[in-house]
Design a protein around this motif. Structure first.
Motif, PDB file in Angstrom:
ATOM      1  N   SER A  15       0.956  -1.707   0.376  1.00 48.81           N
ATOM      2  CA  SER A  15       0.003   0.472  -0.436  1.00 48.81           C
ATOM      3  C   SER A  15       0.736   1.595   0.065  1.00 48.81           C
ATOM      4  O   SER A  15       1.747   1.085   0.362  1.00 48.81           O
ATOM      5  CB  SER A  15      -1.072   0.093   1.071  1.00 48.81           C
ATOM      6  N   VAL A  16       0.346   2.011   0.038  1.00 53.30           N
ATOM      7  CA  VAL A  16       0.722   3.592  -0.307  1.00 53.30           C
ATOM      8  C   VAL A  16       1.475   3.913   1.249  1.00 53.30           C
ATOM      9  O   VAL A  16       2.516   4.594   1.194  1.00 53.30           O
ATOM     10  CB  VAL A  16       0.025   5.269  -0.948  1.00 53.30           C
ATOM     11  N   SER A  17       1.664   3.270   2.289  1.00 53.43           N
ATOM     12  CA  SER A  17       1.445   3.347   3.147  1.00 53.43           C
ATOM     13  C   SER A  17       2.923   2.684   3.753  1.00 53.43           C
ATOM     14  O   SER A  17       3.690   2.470   4.861  1.00 53.43           O
ATOM     15  CB  SER A  17       0.356   3.102   4.836  1.00 53.43           C
ATOM     16  N   SER A  18       3.084   1.969   3.046  1.00 59.16           N
ATOM     17  CA  SER A  18       4.279   0.829   2.955  1.00 59.16           C
ATOM     18  C   SER A  18       5.909   1.300   4.036  1.00 59.16           C
ATOM     19  O   SER A  18       5.948   2.503   2.905  1.00 59.16           O
ATOM     20  CB  SER A  18       4.124  -0.483   1.981  1.00 59.16           C
ATOM     21  N   GLY A  19       5.623   0.871   4.911  1.00 60.31           N
ATOM     22  CA  GLY A  19       7.292   1.447   5.701  1.00 60.31           C
ATOM     23  C   GLY A  19       6.927   3.017   6.147  1.00 60.31           C
ATOM     24  O   GLY A  19       7.982   3.324   6.524  1.00 60.31           O
ATOM     25  N   LYS A  20       5.736   3.745   6.814  1.00 58.45           N
ATOM     26  CA  LYS A  20       5.594   4.869   7.317  1.00 58.45           C
ATOM     27  C   LYS A  20       5.352   4.030   8.703  1.00 58.45           C
ATOM     28  O   LYS A  20       4.420   3.457   8.982  1.00 58.45           O
ATOM     29  CB  LYS A  20       4.321   5.706   6.095  1.00 58.45           C
ATOM     30  N   GLY A  21       5.187   5.507   9.252  1.00 65.95           N
ATOM     31  CA  GLY A  21       4.686   5.273  10.570  1.00 65.95           C
ATOM     32  C   GLY A  21       3.487   6.609  10.885  1.00 65.95           C
ATOM     33  O   GLY A  21       4.458   7.515  10.013  1.00 65.95           O
ATOM     34  N   ALA A  22       3.514   6.398  12.085  1.00 67.08           N
ATOM     35  CA  ALA A  22       2.231   7.713  12.621  1.00 67.08           C
ATOM     36  C   ALA A  22       2.329   7.870  14.283  1.00 67.08           C
ATOM     37  O   ALA A  22       2.129   6.394  14.785  1.00 67.08           O
ATOM     38  CB  ALA A  22       0.836   7.474  11.899  1.00 67.08           C
ATOM     39  N   GLU A  23       2.400   9.280  14.094  1.00 73.50           N
ATOM     40  CA  GLU A  23       2.820   8.093  16.201  1.00 73.50           C
ATOM     41  C   GLU A  23       1.375   8.931  16.750  1.00 73.50           C
ATOM     42  O   GLU A  23       0.527   9.973  16.633  1.00 73.50           O
ATOM     43  CB  GLU A  23       4.241   9.415  16.687  1.00 73.50           C
ATOM     44  N   VAL A  24       0.658   8.068  17.003  1.00 77.19           N
ATOM     45  CA  VAL A  24      -0.923   8.728  17.480  1.00 77.19           C
ATOM     46  C   VAL A  24      -1.157   9.285  18.963  1.00 77.19           C
ATOM     47  O   VAL A  24      -1.599   9.873  19.252  1.00 77.19           O
ATOM     48  CB  VAL A  24      -1.927   7.412  17.287  1.00 77.19           C
ATOM     49  N   ARG A  25       0.162   8.918  20.107  1.00 77.16           N
ATOM     50  CA  ARG A  25       0.158   9.648  21.820  1.00 77.16           C
ATOM     51  C   ARG A  25       1.725   9.669  21.478  1.00 77.16           C
ATOM     52  O   ARG A  25       2.819   8.848  20.801  1.00 77.16           O
ATOM     53  CB  ARG A  25       0.080   7.939  22.583  1.00 77.16           C
ATOM     54  N   PRO A  26       2.006  10.480  22.121  1.00 83.46           N
ATOM     55  CA  PRO A  26       3.775  10.267  22.607  1.00 83.46           C
ATOM     56  C   PRO A  26       4.483   9.067  22.330  1.00 83.46           C
ATOM     57  O   PRO A  26       5.315   8.898  22.151  1.00 83.46           O
ATOM     58  CB  PRO A  26       4.280  11.320  23.562  1.00 83.46           C
ATOM     59  N   ASP A  27       3.433   8.176  23.098  1.00 86.24           N
ATOM     60  CA  ASP A  27       4.112   6.620  23.048  1.00 86.24           C
ATOM     61  C   ASP A  27       3.792   5.271  22.342  1.00 86.24           C
ATOM     62  O   ASP A  27       3.371   4.578  23.051  1.00 86.24           O
ATOM     63  CB  ASP A  27       4.643   6.594  24.691  1.00 86.24           C
ATOM     64  N   VAL A  28       2.910   5.719  21.872  1.00 92.23           N
ATOM     65  CA  VAL A  28       2.031   4.960  20.875  1.00 92.23           C
ATOM     66  C   VAL A  28       3.050   5.311  19.580  1.00 92.23           C
ATOM     67  O   VAL A  28       1.891   6.333  18.578  1.00 92.23           O
ATOM     68  CB  VAL A  28       0.615   4.950  20.924  1.00 92.23           C
ATOM     69  N   TYR A  29       3.440   4.474  17.929  1.00 96.67           N
ATOM     70  CA  TYR A  29       3.595   4.913  17.186  1.00 96.67           C
ATOM     71  C   TYR A  29       3.260   3.493  15.896  1.00 96.67           C
ATOM     72  O   TYR A  29       3.813   2.564  16.714  1.00 96.67           O
ATOM     73  CB  TYR A  29       4.934   5.132  17.154  1.00 96.67           C
ATOM     74  N   ALA A  30       2.635   4.404  15.135  1.00 96.25           N
ATOM     75  CA  ALA A  30       1.802   3.204  14.145  1.00 96.25           C
ATOM     76  C   ALA A  30       3.168   3.002  13.309  1.00 96.25           C
ATOM     77  O   ALA A  30       2.824   4.079  12.813  1.00 96.25           O
ATOM     78  CB  ALA A  30       0.714   2.956  14.002  1.00 96.25           C
ATOM     79  N   PHE A  31       2.824   1.550  13.379  1.00 92.00           N
ATOM     80  CA  PHE A  31       4.040   1.620  11.705  1.00 92.00           C
ATOM     81  C   PHE A  31       3.663   0.587  10.866  1.00 92.00           C
ATOM     82  O   PHE A  31       2.896  -0.382  11.087  1.00 92.00           O
ATOM     83  CB  PHE A  31       5.286   1.116  12.079  1.00 92.00           C
ATOM     84  N   THR A  32       3.492   0.718   9.244  1.00 88.55           N
ATOM     85  CA  THR A  32       3.005  -0.376   8.600  1.00 88.55           C
ATOM     86  C   THR A  32       4.273  -1.217   8.231  1.00 88.55           C
ATOM     87  O   THR A  32       4.464  -0.755   7.091  1.00 88.55           O
ATOM     88  CB  THR A  32       2.045   0.525   7.787  1.00 88.55           C
ATOM     89  N   THR A  33       3.948  -2.488   7.997  1.00 83.45           N
ATOM     90  CA  THR A  33       4.209  -3.017   6.450  1.00 83.45           C
ATOM     91  C   THR A  33       3.784  -3.882   6.123  1.00 83.45           C
ATOM     92  O   THR A  33       2.792  -4.581   6.286  1.00 83.45           O
ATOM     93  CB  THR A  33       4.753  -4.193   7.594  1.00 83.45           C
ATOM     94  N   GLN A  34       3.487  -2.981   4.339  1.00 84.81           N
ATOM     95  CA  GLN A  34       3.075  -3.796   3.379  1.00 84.81           C
ATOM     96  C   GLN A  34       1.879  -3.403   3.588  1.00 84.81           C
ATOM     97  O   GLN A  34       1.095  -1.747   3.084  1.00 84.81           O
ATOM     98  CB  GLN A  34       2.892  -5.133   2.925  1.00 84.81           C
TER      99      GLN A  34
END
Length: 280
Positions: A15-34
């Motif tokens: 997907s277009v998000s693969s390899g990207k991350g997003a900080e949802v909270r200062p201590d919660v980070y979502a990272f996309t694998t494919q």
């Protein structure tokens, strides 16, 4: 049990998000694998963090790179917590758990699928939906074997190494599916209890078009339980959510979208036909 073992081969889905991350909270980070998200819970540059879910098969190197970028070095987590054991959530699990030698936690009802004793129900490529649903015929459904390493989540609802969080049993997508919730800031890690992309439609998966949706149609065998799980999560009134697939969502977009899904689940989420709908 014909579709292969999770982690054994690369699946060319992205997907277009693969390899990207997003900080949802200062201590919660979502990272996309494919096409799937893993979540790192813990402040940056710390040794005290937990990995939630373990991504697609052959994604261990990408996950390790994201960990190094997030924490400054390839710090092992204190534990791995699983929302469930489908191939796209445990794809790198055997490699990572072995490399780190850390405990893995999941709901007691997921244990057969994580100790090599039972295969998940096969995906339904004929379910109502788009091309991604048709491709599900090639998705692996056999269990991983983490005997001696995987442990049941505590019965009291606490999450090991994640103070302030509790696990909530949200079955439907799988028997032992769980979501994680932190009351303090109403942060939700939903797994696949609901997602923010129509996972059965290939174009939406590729573009990650945001749409609060029910669990993936081709891989959900119990729609009655899935509806109750969505209603249970909506009642928590989460302020921010990371789902197994799609972008994190917060605020009004989450509140209104999840309320609509809970209110009109049969129309919005349940497919018109499929072997798990028709009881075949």
């Amino acid at each position: 049990m014909k579709n292969g073992t999770p982690g054994s081969h690369y699946l060319p889905l992205t997907s277009v998000s693969s390899g990207k991350g997003a900080e949802v909270r200062p201590d919660v980070y979502a990272f996309t694998t494919q096409i799937v998200n893993v979540v790192m819970v813990g402040a940056p540059n710390t040794l005290n963090w937990v990995l939630v879910d373990a991504g697609m098969p052959k994604s261990d190197d990408n996950i390790m790179d994201a960990i190094e970028e997030r924490f400054g070095f390839p710090a092992p987590p204190r534990a791995i917590v699983l929302t469930h054991g489908h191939f796209d959530h445990v794809g790198a699990l055997s490699v990572l758990a072995s490399r780190w030698d850390v405990p893995v936690y999941a709901h007691e009802l997921e244990m057969p699928y994580l100790t090599g004793t039972r295969a998940y129900p096969e995906p339904d490529p004929l379910v109502e939906g788009g091309l991604a649903a048709k491709l599900s015929a090639f998705f692996p459904n056999e269990p991983v074997d983490l005997t001696g390493r995987v442990k049941p989540l505590p019965a009291d609802g606490t999450v090991p190494e994640m103070p302030g969080w509790r696990w909530i049993h949200t079955p439907g997508h799988t028997l032992g599916h769980v979501s994680l919730f932190r009351e303090e800031d109403r942060t939700l890690i939903a797994g696949d209890a609901f997602v923010t992309v129509r996972q059965d439609k290939l174009y939406q998966v590729l573009t990650q078009h945001l749409e609060i949706s029910g669990p993936p149609r081709y891989y959900t065998p119990d729609w009655i339980a899935a509806k109750e799980s969505v209603r249970r999560l909506e009642a928590l009134k989460p302020a921010a959510a990371v789902t197994g697939h799609g972008h994190p969502v917060a605020g009004r977009e989450l509140t209104e979208g999840l309320a609509e899904l809970a209110r009109d689940f049969d129309r919005l989420a349940v497919p018109d036909h499929g072997k798990y709908v028709d009881g075949e």
